[in-house]
Scaffold this motif. Structure first.
Motif, PDB file in Angstrom:
ATOM      1  N   GLU A  15       0.070 -10.270 113.819  1.00 21.20           N
ATOM      2  CA  GLU A  15       0.673 -11.251 114.712  1.00 21.20           C
ATOM      3  C   GLU A  15       1.602 -12.128 113.889  1.00 21.20           C
ATOM      4  OE1 GLU A  15      -2.266 -13.674 116.580  1.00 21.20           O
ATOM      5  OE2 GLU A  15      -3.426 -13.897 114.768  1.00 21.20           O
ATOM      6  N   LYS A  16       2.424 -12.904 114.557  1.00 24.87           N
ATOM      7  CA  LYS A  16       3.430 -13.717 113.882  1.00 24.87           C
ATOM      8  C   LYS A  16       2.785 -14.712 112.915  1.00 24.87           C
ATOM      9  CE  LYS A  16       7.528 -16.342 114.633  1.00 24.87           C
ATOM     10  NZ  LYS A  16       8.033 -17.521 115.164  1.00 24.87           N
ATOM     11  N   ASP A  17       3.423 -14.899 111.770  1.00 23.12           N
ATOM     12  CA  ASP A  17       3.018 -15.829 110.708  1.00 23.12           C
ATOM     13  C   ASP A  17       1.706 -15.434 110.033  1.00 23.12           C
ATOM     14  OD1 ASP A  17       5.308 -17.350 111.145  1.00 23.12           O
ATOM     15  OD2 ASP A  17       4.296 -18.607 112.628  1.00 23.12           O
ATOM     16  N   ALA A  18       1.277 -14.193 110.143  1.00 16.96           N
ATOM     17  CA  ALA A  18       0.076 -13.714 109.455  1.00 16.96           C
ATOM     18  C   ALA A  18       0.510 -12.937 108.212  1.00 16.96           C
ATOM     19  CB  ALA A  18      -0.743 -12.822 110.369  1.00 16.96           C
ATOM     20  N   VAL A  19      -0.375 -12.893 107.208  1.00 19.84           N
ATOM     21  CA  VAL A  19      -0.114 -12.120 106.003  1.00 19.84           C
ATOM     22  C   VAL A  19      -0.930 -10.835 106.090  1.00 19.84           C
ATOM     23  CG1 VAL A  19      -0.308 -12.069 103.495  1.00 19.84           C
ATOM     24  CG2 VAL A  19       0.339 -14.179 104.649  1.00 19.84           C
ATOM     25  N   ALA A  20      -0.256  -9.710 105.920  1.00 23.82           N
ATOM     26  CA  ALA A  20      -0.905  -8.406 106.006  1.00 23.82           C
ATOM     27  C   ALA A  20      -0.784  -7.704 104.659  1.00 23.82           C
ATOM     28  CB  ALA A  20      -0.257  -7.572 107.090  1.00 23.82           C
ATOM     29  N   VAL A  21      -1.852  -7.046 104.238  1.00 26.04           N
ATOM     30  CA  VAL A  21      -1.859  -6.282 102.998  1.00 26.04           C
ATOM     31  C   VAL A  21      -1.836  -4.807 103.366  1.00 26.04           C
ATOM     32  CG1 VAL A  21      -3.131  -5.760 100.892  1.00 26.04           C
ATOM     33  CG2 VAL A  21      -3.092  -8.089 101.776  1.00 26.04           C
ATOM     34  N   VAL A  22      -0.800  -4.100 102.910  1.00 21.42           N
ATOM     35  CA  VAL A  22      -0.621  -2.687 103.221  1.00 21.42           C
ATOM     36  C   VAL A  22      -0.405  -1.906 101.933  1.00 21.42           C
ATOM     37  CG1 VAL A  22       0.364  -3.179 105.489  1.00 21.42           C
ATOM     38  CG2 VAL A  22       1.871  -2.956 103.534  1.00 21.42           C
ATOM     39  N   GLU A  23      -0.394  -0.573 102.050  1.00 20.06           N
ATOM     40  CA  GLU A  23      -0.070   0.229 100.877  1.00 20.06           C
ATOM     41  C   GLU A  23       1.355  -0.074 100.447  1.00 20.06           C
ATOM     42  OE1 GLU A  23      -0.928   4.365 100.888  1.00 20.06           O
ATOM     43  OE2 GLU A  23      -2.893   4.065 101.796  1.00 20.06           O
ATOM     44  N   LYS A  24       1.652   0.177  99.174  1.00 19.55           N
ATOM     45  CA  LYS A  24       2.922  -0.244  98.601  1.00 19.55           C
ATOM     46  C   LYS A  24       4.113   0.254  99.404  1.00 19.55           C
ATOM     47  CE  LYS A  24       5.587  -0.607  94.479  1.00 19.55           C
ATOM     48  NZ  LYS A  24       5.931  -0.085  93.185  1.00 19.55           N
ATOM     49  N   VAL A  62       6.166 -10.329 100.395  1.00 18.18           N
ATOM     50  CA  VAL A  62       5.760 -11.521  99.639  1.00 18.18           C
ATOM     51  C   VAL A  62       5.505 -11.172  98.181  1.00 18.18           C
ATOM     52  CG1 VAL A  62       4.030 -13.349  99.464  1.00 18.18           C
ATOM     53  CG2 VAL A  62       4.785 -12.563 101.705  1.00 18.18           C
ATOM     54  N   GLU A  63       4.712 -10.095  97.931  1.00 13.21           N
ATOM     55  CA  GLU A  63       4.414  -9.696  96.557  1.00 13.21           C
ATOM     56  C   GLU A  63       3.905  -8.272  96.503  1.00 13.21           C
ATOM     57  OE1 GLU A  63       1.006 -11.337  94.512  1.00 13.21           O
ATOM     58  OE2 GLU A  63       0.055 -11.849  96.404  1.00 13.21           O
ATOM     59  N   HIS A  64       3.986  -7.688  95.309  1.00 18.03           N
ATOM     60  CA  HIS A  64       3.395  -6.384  95.015  1.00 18.03           C
ATOM     61  C   HIS A  64       2.263  -6.632  94.020  1.00 18.03           C
ATOM     62  CE1 HIS A  64       6.657  -4.276  96.981  1.00 18.03           C
ATOM     63  NE2 HIS A  64       7.530  -4.987  96.294  1.00 18.03           N
ATOM     64  N   PHE A  65       1.140  -5.966  94.223  1.00 20.43           N
ATOM     65  CA  PHE A  65       0.004  -6.163  93.327  1.00 20.43           C
ATOM     66  C   PHE A  65      -0.897  -4.946  93.363  1.00 20.43           C
ATOM     67  CE2 PHE A  65      -1.137  -7.720  97.467  1.00 20.43           C
ATOM     68  CZ  PHE A  65      -2.447  -7.325  97.653  1.00 20.43           C
ATOM     69  N   LEU A  66      -1.896  -4.927  92.478  1.00 19.41           N
ATOM     70  CA  LEU A  66      -2.888  -3.865  92.458  1.00 19.41           C
ATOM     71  C   LEU A  66      -4.138  -4.344  93.179  1.00 19.41           C
ATOM     72  CD1 LEU A  66      -2.559  -2.592  88.776  1.00 19.41           C
ATOM     73  CD2 LEU A  66      -1.642  -1.559  90.839  1.00 19.41           C
ATOM     74  N   LYS A  82     -21.373  13.119  82.504  1.00 20.17           N
ATOM     75  CA  LYS A  82     -21.096  11.882  83.238  1.00 20.17           C
ATOM     76  C   LYS A  82     -19.684  11.427  82.887  1.00 20.17           C
ATOM     77  CE  LYS A  82     -25.801  10.197  82.725  1.00 20.17           C
ATOM     78  NZ  LYS A  82     -26.613   9.129  82.150  1.00 20.17           N
ATOM     79  N   ARG A  83     -18.914  11.097  83.888  1.00 24.99           N
ATOM     80  CA  ARG A  83     -17.570  10.559  83.664  1.00 24.99           C
ATOM     81  C   ARG A  83     -17.372   9.375  84.601  1.00 24.99           C
ATOM     82  NH1 ARG A  83     -18.303  13.545  80.214  1.00 24.99           N
ATOM     83  NH2 ARG A  83     -17.075  15.302  79.484  1.00 24.99           N
ATOM     84  N   THR A  84     -16.911   8.263  84.049  1.00 26.90           N
ATOM     85  CA  THR A  84     -16.642   7.081  84.848  1.00 26.90           C
ATOM     86  C   THR A  84     -15.173   6.712  84.679  1.00 26.90           C
ATOM     87  OG1 THR A  84     -18.883   6.285  84.507  1.00 26.90           O
ATOM     88  CG2 THR A  84     -17.285   4.689  85.286  1.00 26.90           C
ATOM     89  N   LYS A  85     -14.495   6.575  85.799  1.00 26.47           N
ATOM     90  CA  LYS A  85     -13.103   6.144  85.786  1.00 26.47           C
ATOM     91  C   LYS A  85     -12.929   5.075  86.843  1.00 26.47           C
ATOM     92  CE  LYS A  85     -10.661  10.233  84.197  1.00 26.47           C
ATOM     93  NZ  LYS A  85      -9.561  11.162  84.490  1.00 26.47           N
ATOM     94  N   GLY A  86     -11.856   4.328  86.729  1.00 28.98           N
ATOM     95  CA  GLY A  86     -11.530   3.320  87.729  1.00 28.98           C
ATOM     96  C   GLY A  86     -10.127   3.563  88.271  1.00 28.98           C
ATOM     97  N   HIS A  87      -9.892   3.086  89.493  1.00 26.34           N
ATOM     98  CA  HIS A  87      -8.580   3.250  90.110  1.00 26.34           C
ATOM     99  C   HIS A  87      -8.228   1.970  90.857  1.00 26.34           C
ATOM    100  CE1 HIS A  87      -5.229   4.987  92.306  1.00 26.34           C
ATOM    101  NE2 HIS A  87      -5.760   4.510  93.422  1.00 26.34           N
ATOM    102  N   ARG A  88      -6.977   1.519  90.696  1.00 27.55           N
ATOM    103  CA  ARG A  88      -6.491   0.357  91.430  1.00 27.55           C
ATOM    104  C   ARG A  88      -5.255   0.767  92.210  1.00 27.55           C
ATOM    105  NH1 ARG A  88      -6.250  -4.888  87.815  1.00 27.55           N
ATOM    106  NH2 ARG A  88      -6.160  -5.793  89.886  1.00 27.55           N
ATOM    107  N   GLN A  89      -5.355   0.699  93.520  1.00 24.16           N
ATOM    108  CA  GLN A  89      -4.279   1.133  94.412  1.00 24.16           C
ATOM    109  C   GLN A  89      -3.164   0.089  94.456  1.00 24.16           C
ATOM    110  OE1 GLN A  89      -4.359   4.086  95.994  1.00 24.16           O
ATOM    111  NE2 GLN A  89      -2.396   3.781  96.995  1.00 24.16           N
ATOM    112  N   PRO A  90      -1.892   0.494  94.276  1.00 23.65           N
ATOM    113  CA  PRO A  90      -0.792  -0.467  94.435  1.00 23.65           C
ATOM    114  C   PRO A  90      -0.655  -0.882  95.901  1.00 23.65           C
ATOM    115  CG  PRO A  90       0.053   1.725  93.878  1.00 23.65           C
ATOM    116  CD  PRO A  90      -1.429   1.798  93.853  1.00 23.65           C
ATOM    117  N   GLN A  91      -0.498  -2.187  96.126  1.00 22.99           N
ATOM    118  CA  GLN A  91      -0.421  -2.719  97.483  1.00 22.99           C
ATOM    119  C   GLN A  91       0.713  -3.722  97.595  1.00 22.99           C
ATOM    120  OE1 GLN A  91      -4.429  -4.248  98.010  1.00 22.99           O
ATOM    121  NE2 GLN A  91      -5.062  -2.314  98.968  1.00 22.99           N
TER     122      GLN A  91
END
Length: 147
Positions: A15-24, A62-66, A82-91
């Protein structure tokens, strides 16, 4: 008024004047972008499908971030694997500046004027044809011998 928009393979209520976070989104910070609307609700009026396609949702980047880190853990039992990895999606964070619907009344008025012009154009040849048909009949009556 609010709308459901489609971006990044997902749908989001905005809606108007709201901040939305979407994929990059590939747009620099401060640039205005237009999002495709799937549904628009304005009070009790609901637009869906081709009617919603007439709606425009504009937003400013407004901005780009992870995003938050997602843990990816692979494990096979009794094998010592055992394998551990991390992932941060660009948004991208978007500020919704406007949700508007194109007025369909203007298009209806334009269609009415087009149909009026078309009917006038069709009526003119019909009048000419009628006039041509009546002339020979009048000539035939005038040429008929009198008794």
């Amino acid at each position: 008024m609010y709308a459901v928009v489609k971006t990044g393979g997902k749908q989001l209520v905005v809606e108007k004047d709201a901040v939305a976070v979407v994929e990059k989104i590939d747009a620099p910070v401060g640039e205005s972008v237009t999002l495709p609307a799937v549904m628009v609700v304005d009070g009790e009026k609901v637009l869906v499908g081709s009617d919603a396609a007439k709606a425009t949702v504009t937003a400013t980047v407004v901005e780009h971030f992870l995003g938050e880190k997602q843990i990816v853990f692979k494990f096979k039992r009794r094998k010592g694997y055992k394998r551990t990895k991390g992932h941060r999606q660009p948004q991208t964070a978007l500020l919704i500046t406007d949700v508007s619907v194109e007025a369909p009344k203007k298009r209806a008025a334009a269609k009415k004027s087009e149909t009026a012009e078309a009917s006038d154009a069709e009526a003119a040849p019909a009048k000419k044809r009628a006039a041509k048909k009546s002339e020979p009949v009048a000539d035939a009556v005038a040429e008929a011998p009198e008794e």
